[in-house]
Write a protein that holds these residues in place. Sequence first.
Motif, short mmCIF file in Angstrom:
data_model
loop_
_atom_site.label_atom_id
_atom_site.label_comp_id
_atom_site.label_asym_id
_atom_site.label_seq_id
_atom_site.Cartn_x
_atom_site.Cartn_y
_atom_site.Cartn_z
N VAL A 81 0.83 -1.14 0.06
CA VAL A 81 -0.36 -0.24 -0.09
C VAL A 81 1.28 1.71 -0.02
O VAL A 81 2.04 1.58 0.58
N VAL A 82 1.04 1.93 -1.10
CA VAL A 82 1.04 3.74 -0.52
C VAL A 82 0.35 4.48 -1.61
O VAL A 82 -1.11 4.78 -1.35
N ALA A 83 0.72 4.99 -0.36
CA ALA A 83 0.05 7.21 -0.37
C ALA A 83 0.69 7.94 -2.21
O ALA A 83 1.28 7.48 -2.52
N ILE A 84 -0.76 7.95 -2.74
CA ILE A 84 -0.28 9.02 -4.15
C ILE A 84 -0.33 10.54 -2.71
O ILE A 84 -1.36 11.08 -2.83
N PRO A 85 1.07 11.14 -3.41
CA PRO A 85 0.57 12.40 -2.48
C PRO A 85 -0.26 13.20 -3.97
O PRO A 85 0.09 12.95 -4.88
N HIS A 86 -0.57 14.68 -2.81
CA HIS A 86 -1.04 15.47 -4.03
C HIS A 86 -2.21 14.49 -5.12
O HIS A 86 -2.13 14.72 -5.97
N GLY A 87 -3.56 13.85 -3.97
CA GLY A 87 -4.29 12.98 -4.81
C GLY A 87 -4.58 13.75 -6.01
O GLY A 87 -5.29 12.81 -7.09
N ARG A 98 -5.71 9.08 -3.61
CA ARG A 98 -5.08 9.19 -2.77
C ARG A 98 -4.29 7.80 -2.65
O ARG A 98 -2.67 7.92 -0.59
N GLY A 99 -4.67 6.60 -2.85
CA GLY A 99 -4.07 5.58 -2.14
C GLY A 99 -4.01 4.61 -3.73
O GLY A 99 -4.75 4.44 -4.06
N ARG A 127 -3.52 0.07 -3.98
CA ARG A 127 -2.66 -1.05 -3.11
C ARG A 127 -2.18 -2.10 -4.04
O ARG A 127 -3.07 -2.40 -5.23
N ASP A 140 -7.67 3.04 -3.36
CA ASP A 140 -8.41 4.41 -3.14
C ASP A 140 -9.50 3.45 -1.84
O ASP A 140 -10.56 3.49 -1.16
N ASP A 156 4.24 5.50 -9.46
CA ASP A 156 3.43 5.05 -8.14
C ASP A 156 3.45 3.36 -8.08
O ASP A 156 3.36 3.12 -7.13
#
Length: 130
Positions: free
Chosen positions: A64-70, A122-123, A125, A108, A78
């Motif tokens: 799982v990673v966050a997407i900076p500035h969605g 925003r995320g 997986r 997400d 990413d």
Amino acid sequence: MRIIGVGVSPSRGLRKGNVINAAEAADAIVASVERAERVSGYRITQAHVSVAGSHIASLNSRGVVAIPHGDRGIGDQDIARAMDASQAISLPEHHEVVHVVPRGFSIDGQGESAIRAGCLARGLRSRRTS
């Protein structure tokens, strides 16, 4: 199907059907391919090699990673980060990953979906089998 060449070389890197030295096993396969090329007169560009036995196992993992500035959308970096995150697994001593199969992605927290470049999220997986 017509067999046009065969290459045989001594088995190396195996003991009782178990791979004990991957480099030696790979060298034995290369030697067999080279002999088959000489016999057939053709260059072999790909081969299917299978290893079987009770010592072979698969493992499913997730990353799982966050997407900076969605608001910028998902990019190739990413997707690569999500796959890298799914590799953070603990393996027993003397075990190694020899092949990875990406199994899917979700955005997400929603269900599995096809990842398209530029999807807003925003995320991310990932799922894979090693």
